[in-house]
Design a protein around this motif. Structure first.
Motif, PDB file in Angstrom:
ATOM      1  N   VAL A   1       0.843  -1.194   0.000  1.00  0.00           N
ATOM      2  CA  VAL A   1       0.000   0.000   0.000  1.00  0.00           C
ATOM      3  C   VAL A   1       0.882   1.248   0.000  1.00  0.00           C
ATOM      4  O   VAL A   1       1.814   1.365   0.802  1.00  0.00           O
ATOM      5  CB  VAL A   1      -0.926   0.004   1.236  1.00  0.00           C
ATOM      6  N   THR A   2       0.593   2.196  -0.892  1.00  0.00           N
ATOM      7  CA  THR A   2       1.366   3.441  -0.925  1.00  0.00           C
ATOM      8  C   THR A   2       1.027   4.312   0.273  1.00  0.00           C
ATOM      9  O   THR A   2      -0.043   4.209   0.858  1.00  0.00           O
ATOM     10  CB  THR A   2       1.093   4.221  -2.222  1.00  0.00           C
ATOM     11  N   ARG A   3       1.934   5.199   0.623  1.00  0.00           N
ATOM     12  CA  ARG A   3       1.811   5.983   1.850  1.00  0.00           C
ATOM     13  C   ARG A   3       0.749   7.070   1.712  1.00  0.00           C
ATOM     14  O   ARG A   3       0.817   7.897   0.807  1.00  0.00           O
ATOM     15  CB  ARG A   3       3.159   6.617   2.202  1.00  0.00           C
ATOM     16  N   VAL A   4      -0.185   7.070   2.646  1.00  0.00           N
ATOM     17  CA  VAL A   4      -1.261   8.060   2.590  1.00  0.00           C
ATOM     18  C   VAL A   4      -0.767   9.446   2.988  1.00  0.00           C
ATOM     19  O   VAL A   4      -1.288  10.461   2.522  1.00  0.00           O
ATOM     20  CB  VAL A   4      -2.444   7.636   3.486  1.00  0.00           C
ATOM     21  N   GLU A   5       0.244   9.529   3.861  1.00  0.00           N
ATOM     22  CA  GLU A   5       0.705  10.825   4.335  1.00  0.00           C
ATOM     23  C   GLU A   5       1.499  11.599   3.290  1.00  0.00           C
ATOM     24  O   GLU A   5       1.691  12.814   3.406  1.00  0.00           O
ATOM     25  CB  GLU A   5       1.536  10.700   5.621  1.00  0.00           C
ATOM     26  N   ASP A   6       1.960  10.895   2.251  1.00  0.00           N
ATOM     27  CA  ASP A   6       2.787  11.568   1.250  1.00  0.00           C
ATOM     28  C   ASP A   6       2.031  12.655   0.495  1.00  0.00           C
ATOM     29  O   ASP A   6       2.636  13.619   0.027  1.00  0.00           O
ATOM     30  CB  ASP A   6       3.338  10.548   0.253  1.00  0.00           C
ATOM     31  N   LEU A   7       0.727  12.503   0.369  1.00  0.00           N
ATOM     32  CA  LEU A   7      -0.037  13.511  -0.357  1.00  0.00           C
ATOM     33  C   LEU A   7       0.118  14.874   0.294  1.00  0.00           C
ATOM     34  O   LEU A   7       0.385  15.879  -0.386  1.00  0.00           O
ATOM     35  CB  LEU A   7      -1.519  13.118  -0.422  1.00  0.00           C
ATOM     36  N   ARG A   8      -0.019  14.942   1.620  1.00  0.00           N
ATOM     37  CA  ARG A   8       0.108  16.254   2.259  1.00  0.00           C
ATOM     38  C   ARG A   8       1.559  16.723   2.294  1.00  0.00           C
ATOM     39  O   ARG A   8       1.832  17.917   2.189  1.00  0.00           O
ATOM     40  CB  ARG A   8      -0.506  16.242   3.660  1.00  0.00           C
ATOM     41  N   PHE A   9       2.505  15.789   2.412  1.00  0.00           N
ATOM     42  CA  PHE A   9       3.910  16.198   2.403  1.00  0.00           C
ATOM     43  C   PHE A   9       4.301  16.794   1.051  1.00  0.00           C
ATOM     44  O   PHE A   9       5.005  17.805   0.978  1.00  0.00           O
ATOM     45  CB  PHE A   9       4.821  15.001   2.709  1.00  0.00           C
ATOM     46  N   LEU A  10       3.845  16.186  -0.024  1.00  0.00           N
ATOM     47  CA  LEU A  10       4.244  16.620  -1.361  1.00  0.00           C
ATOM     48  C   LEU A  10       3.467  17.831  -1.853  1.00  0.00           C
ATOM     49  O   LEU A  10       3.856  18.458  -2.840  1.00  0.00           O
ATOM     50  CB  LEU A  10       4.078  15.463  -2.356  1.00  0.00           C
ATOM     51  N   THR A  11       2.389  18.167  -1.180  1.00  0.00           N
ATOM     52  CA  THR A  11       1.603  19.341  -1.586  1.00  0.00           C
ATOM     53  C   THR A  11       1.747  20.490  -0.598  1.00  0.00           C
ATOM     54  O   THR A  11       0.941  21.427  -0.607  1.00  0.00           O
ATOM     55  CB  THR A  11       0.115  18.963  -1.731  1.00  0.00           C
ATOM     56  N   GLY A  12       2.763  20.423   0.248  1.00  0.00           N
ATOM     57  CA  GLY A  12       3.036  21.535   1.155  1.00  0.00           C
ATOM     58  C   GLY A  12       2.100  21.626   2.341  1.00  0.00           C
ATOM     59  O   GLY A  12       2.009  22.683   2.976  1.00  0.00           O
ATOM     60  N   GLU A  13       1.411  20.531   2.672  1.00  0.00           N
ATOM     61  CA  GLU A  13       0.459  20.550   3.777  1.00  0.00           C
ATOM     62  C   GLU A  13       1.006  19.898   5.035  1.00  0.00           C
ATOM     63  O   GLU A  13       0.260  19.648   5.978  1.00  0.00           O
ATOM     64  CB  GLU A  13      -0.842  19.850   3.353  1.00  0.00           C
ATOM     65  N   GLY A  14       2.298  19.567   5.053  1.00  0.00           N
ATOM     66  CA  GLY A  14       2.892  18.991   6.253  1.00  0.00           C
ATOM     67  C   GLY A  14       2.855  19.968   7.417  1.00  0.00           C
ATOM     68  O   GLY A  14       2.934  21.193   7.230  1.00  0.00           O
ATOM     69  N   ARG A  15       2.733  19.432   8.623  1.00  0.00           N
ATOM     70  CA  ARG A  15       2.671  20.273   9.817  1.00  0.00           C
ATOM     71  C   ARG A  15       3.966  20.102  10.607  1.00  0.00           C
ATOM     72  O   ARG A  15       4.005  19.435  11.639  1.00  0.00           O
ATOM     73  CB  ARG A  15       1.447  19.897  10.662  1.00  0.00           C
ATOM     74  N   TYR A  16       5.026  20.698  10.081  1.00  0.00           N
ATOM     75  CA  TYR A  16       6.323  20.673  10.755  1.00  0.00           C
ATOM     76  C   TYR A  16       6.384  21.809  11.777  1.00  0.00           C
ATOM     77  O   TYR A  16       5.659  22.803  11.671  1.00  0.00           O
ATOM     78  CB  TYR A  16       7.454  20.772   9.733  1.00  0.00           C
TER      79      TYR A  16
END
Length: 765
Positions: A10-25
């Motif tokens: 299964v591909t990573r679900v969290e990558d969508l937000r990481f790759l679209t600038g939606e990560g919460r760092y």
């Protein structure tokens, strides 16, 4: 693996937000009105502080606070950090010098925090830090891994921090005394900087009478205890959160001074504050990895079977004992002291030394790469000196599959293993049979080709216990609360995937919650390849409790006896009833019936034993003798990870780990000058692994499911690094051997390799 996870990629679900600038760092989500923090750090490696005047900085534009150690202690802050202490070989305790949050009277490494400035803007804080008057008297700098005259801490005369021993010295000496052959090799393991993609950072903010500190770490509970203790607060008054974290590698797990100072400043000012390290600042202040040298010796009988194994190691602690680091590294080193080999006598002696450098911790593999690197480099040298094939020498000495469970001489209990089967798989997949032709072809082009094998084993580490909670939410979804912390490994995907496999709840209805000490009462954080194994184990326990709780409720609905109800990992069923509710449907029925007690289920569980991932790495390299450049032409990995939840994520972990190992082997190297100044403090000077030095990896598995947990899993987080270093080292040594090079140590940079060849040529002449 039908029952415990369907092992689908299964591909990573969290990558969508990481790759679209939606990560919460942490630096993305700091409060808008937070003051900016800048740390004033020592410019020298060792000195007595004669003047520290911050008054002009306090008057600078925009400045709200300048903090020194004196300020912290005047406010009642317990301004020291905990350091792990080793028990010496004679039973006494190793040195335990104070590690102040900000320097007290003396600085001991370049980059040690001395003061911290908080201002309205980052530039104002930087400008104010430039106004701090800092004068000092230089002291002699010590960088050697040996006892010397220039003492860094009075508690450690000669800078010897500890002398640790493990194993049976008498039995090992006896084994060497009767040996037909003894092989030895001095192995250098170069220091590295972790260089996580996201540097360390935090923000702190008052929340009424409470304090919230967000840290991009690897867990929340250790930080919670440290900050509560330092500020004299009840633990319930402190909330720690870990937002999205851009890489950890163990480096972000322990305490650091900046977190305590920011927590104090937020309370003192009653205002949010933030701090984020710059890259050079990170290189100076992040705990480093490796940095040890080992004399490895192995005794063989006349049939080339191992009789005994002995290590004499000196390692670098840096200026202070760190939170868990090198002192624990000695124990981790010993856990895989014997690797995969059937040996009855072993002993290791480790001396740790303080130096005027930043602290060194057990990172990027936590002791396992160090141990396996030494053992597998020595096994390779042994084959050459004994005049035998290195692959067959390993096979002859492997622990036989029939001997499992197997108790090692250092006390580890290996539950299962079939090392010969895994090695045979790797031999075929790497096309070892075709290597001679590839070497001949390379020679025709003027290149030196080498092949290197590493057979590794590692142990999952850390707390074998973990907690989890599952709640059925009003929106029809499910929240899974976990005690581990993703630093980029894909936990959101793998945990949701596993829960979905066990319950039939669609993955897109599952929300994974991590990194909040208010929401999760206790957890072990992430490190040591523990996360997925311990979290999946306790998730099974939570699911079982939920099913057990729903069963009598549904039995009444179905009009059957409780024992007639069964759950098939998707629906509840009972003979004599046409009702087949899913867990989500059962939760909705319970909600409508007012049974809120059925909407939350929590458990804590402990793994019955550790598991031991193992495998074979095969590297092929070419060396250009004219320039010394090393290129990696082929790289094959065959791992025994037991059962996998998500093979795609496991392969990604291995790719990243191998890249780290190749990086250390070819490019990464920390260099200090004689004054303790870090010369590799930018990416212009420190060689990070890049795509153009990496080959396409061939990754396959040969699973032997673990019996130490109900999932049959073994962990995989650090396996790539553990195997890569020795495979690369042996491959380069193999390429250079016929040119007379007998000692090849990392990093294999063009200049170093060219020098090895040149020196060997001079010696031959």
């Amino acid at each position: 693996m039908e029952k415990f996870g369907k092992s689908q990629p299964v591909t990573r679900v969290e990558d969508l937000r990481f790759l679209t600038g939606e990560g919460r760092y942490v630096d993305d989500i700091a409060p808008e009105n937070a003051l900016h923090g800048v740390v004033f750090r020592s410019p020298v490696a060792h000195a007595e502080i004669t003047t520290l005047d911050v008054e002009e900085a306090r008057q600078a534009p925009g400045v709200h606070l300048v903090v020194t150690l004196a300020d912290l202690e005047a406010a009642g802050v317990k301004a020291t950090l905990h350091g792990t202490v080793v028990t010496n070989i004679d039973g006494s305790k190793g040195a335990s010098p104070e590690r102040p949050v900000l320097a007290r009277d003396r600085v001991r490494f370049v980059g040690e925090p001395v003061a911290m400035v908080f201002a309205e803007t980052l530039q104002q804080a930087r400008d104010a830090a430039e106004l701090i008057e800092f004068e000092y008297d230089d002291l002699p700098v010590s960088l050697a891994l040996e006892e010397g005259p220039h003492t860094i801490h009075p508690e450690a005369p000669g800078n010897l921090a500890y002398h640790y021993g493990k194993g049976d010295a008498e039995a090992t000496d006896a084994a060497f005394a009767k040996a037909a052959h003894v092989v030895s090799l001095q192995v250098e393991d170069n220091r590295i900087i972790v260089n996580s993609l996201e540097p360390r950072g935090c923000f702190a903010e008052p929340e009424g009478e409470r304090l919230h500190v967000a840290i991009n770490g690897q867990g929340v509970w250790g930080f919670k205890q440290t900050i509560a203790r330092a500020l004299g607060l009840d633990a319930a008054s402190v909330r720690i959160t870990n937002p999205d974290v851009g890489g950890g590698f163990g480096m972000k797990a322990p305490d650091y001074p900046e977190y305590v100072v920011c927590a104090y400043a937020a309370r003192a000012l009653d205002r949010p504050v933030r701090w984020m390290a710059e890259r050079t600042e990170s290189m100076l202040s992040d705990n480093a990895g490796r940095d040890l040298t080992t004399l490895a010796e192995m005794a063989f009988d006349a049939d080339h079977r191992i009789l005994g194994y002995r290590l004499t190691t000196r390692n670098n602690l840096g200026a202070y004992n760190s939170g868990f680091g090198q002192p624990i590294q000695t124990e981790l080193f010993s856990k895989v002291l014997m690797g995969t080999y059937d040996v009855q006598a072993a002993y290791m002696s480790v001396k740790g030394f303080y130096t005027n450098t930043v602290q060194v911790d057990a990172y990027r593999g936590a002791g396992r790469p160090e141990a396996i690197y030494v053992l597998e480099r020595l096994m390779d040298r042994a084959a050459r000196e004994l005049g035998t094939d290195g692959w067959e020498l390993r096979r002859r000495n492997f622990i036989p599959a029939a001997k499992f469970p197997y108790q090692t001489v250092t006390g580890e209990l290996y539950d299962v293993g079939d090392f010969d089967r895994v090695l045979s798989h790797a031999e075929a997949s790497s096309d070892r049979a075709g290597f001679a032709a590839r070497r001949q072809e390379a020679s025709a082009r003027g290149k030196l080709r080498g092949i290197g094998l590493c057979y590794y084993i590692e142990s999952i580490l850390g707390d074998p216990s973990e907690g989890a909670k599952v709640t059925f939410d009003a929106d029809g979804g499910v929240s899974l609360y976990v005690g581990t912390q993703s630093n980029g490994q894909g936990h959101e995907t793998v945990y949701a995937h596993f829960l979905a496999d066990q319950t039939g709840i669609p993955m897109d209805r599952i929300r994974v919650v991590q990194g909040d000490s208010d929401l999760i009462a206790r957890g072990g954080g992430t490190g040591g390849s523990r996360s997925v194994t311990v979290q999946a184990n306790v998730t099974l326990t939570v699911v079982a409790r939920a099913v057990a709780a729903f069963t009598p409720f549904l039995a009444d609905m179905m009009g059957v006896e409780e024992k007639a109800v069964r759950f098939d990992n998707e629906t509840f069923r009972a003979d004599g009833s046409n009702l087949t509710p899913t867990l989500l449907e059962a939760a909705q029925i319970a909600r409508e019936a007012g049974r809120d007690d059925l909407l939350s289920h929590e458990a804590r569980d402990k793994l019955p034993g550790r598991s031991y991932p193992n495998g074979a790495h095969v590297a092929e390299v070419e060396v250009d003798p004219e320039t010394g450049e090393v290129t990696v032409e082929r790289y094959t990995v065959v791992d025994d990870f037991g059962n996998l939840i998500n093979p795609l994520l496991a392969e990604g972990q291995v790719h990243g780990g191998v890249a780290q190992g190749i990086g250390q082997a070819l490019t990464e190297h920390v260099v200090h000058d004689e004054d303790g100044q870090l010369l590799t403090a930018t990416f212009m000077d420190y060689g990070m692994p890049r795509a153009d030095i990496l080959p396409m990896f061939r990754f396959e598995t040969e699973p032997v499911p673990s019996t130490a947990n109900p999932m049959g899993m073994k962990g995989c987080g650090e396996a790539g690094t553990v195997g890569a270093m020795a495979a690369m080292g042996n491959a380069v040594q193999d390429a250079l051997w016929d040119r007379g090079v007998r000692q090849a140590d990392m990093p294999f940079t063009p200049m170093r390799v060219w020098s090895m060849l040149r020196n060997a040529s001079k010696t031959a002449a």
